[in-house]
Design a protein around this motif. Structure first.
Motif: not given
Length: 69
Positions: A18, A21-22, A29, A32-33
């Motif tokens: 994560a 990706v962020a 975050m 992202t989640y």
């Protein structure tokens, strides 16, 4: 907005967590989640840890970029 520490695709790890990706997308975050919970995002889980394979992530980005719809 987060500034990416990656400068090209070859620097990305094979599996992105994560935080990666962020970092790549320049999003929070929390965002992202939320993204990693979407049905159309290619997340896999190892235990409770969401991951995405680099190739699947890049494919998702290509498919969801403006102009490709």
């Amino acid at each position: 907005m987060n500034k990416s520490r990656y400068f090209n695709v070859e620097e990305l790890p094979i599996f992105l967590d994560a935080k990666a990706v962020a970092n790549v997308l320049g999003i929070s975050m929390t965002g992202t989640y939320q993204l990693m919970k979407r049905d159309d995002f290619p997340t896999i889980r190892i235990g409770n840890r969401p991951l995405v394979k680099r190739d699947k992530f890049l494919e998702w980005v290509d498919n969801n970029s403006q102009g490709n719809n």
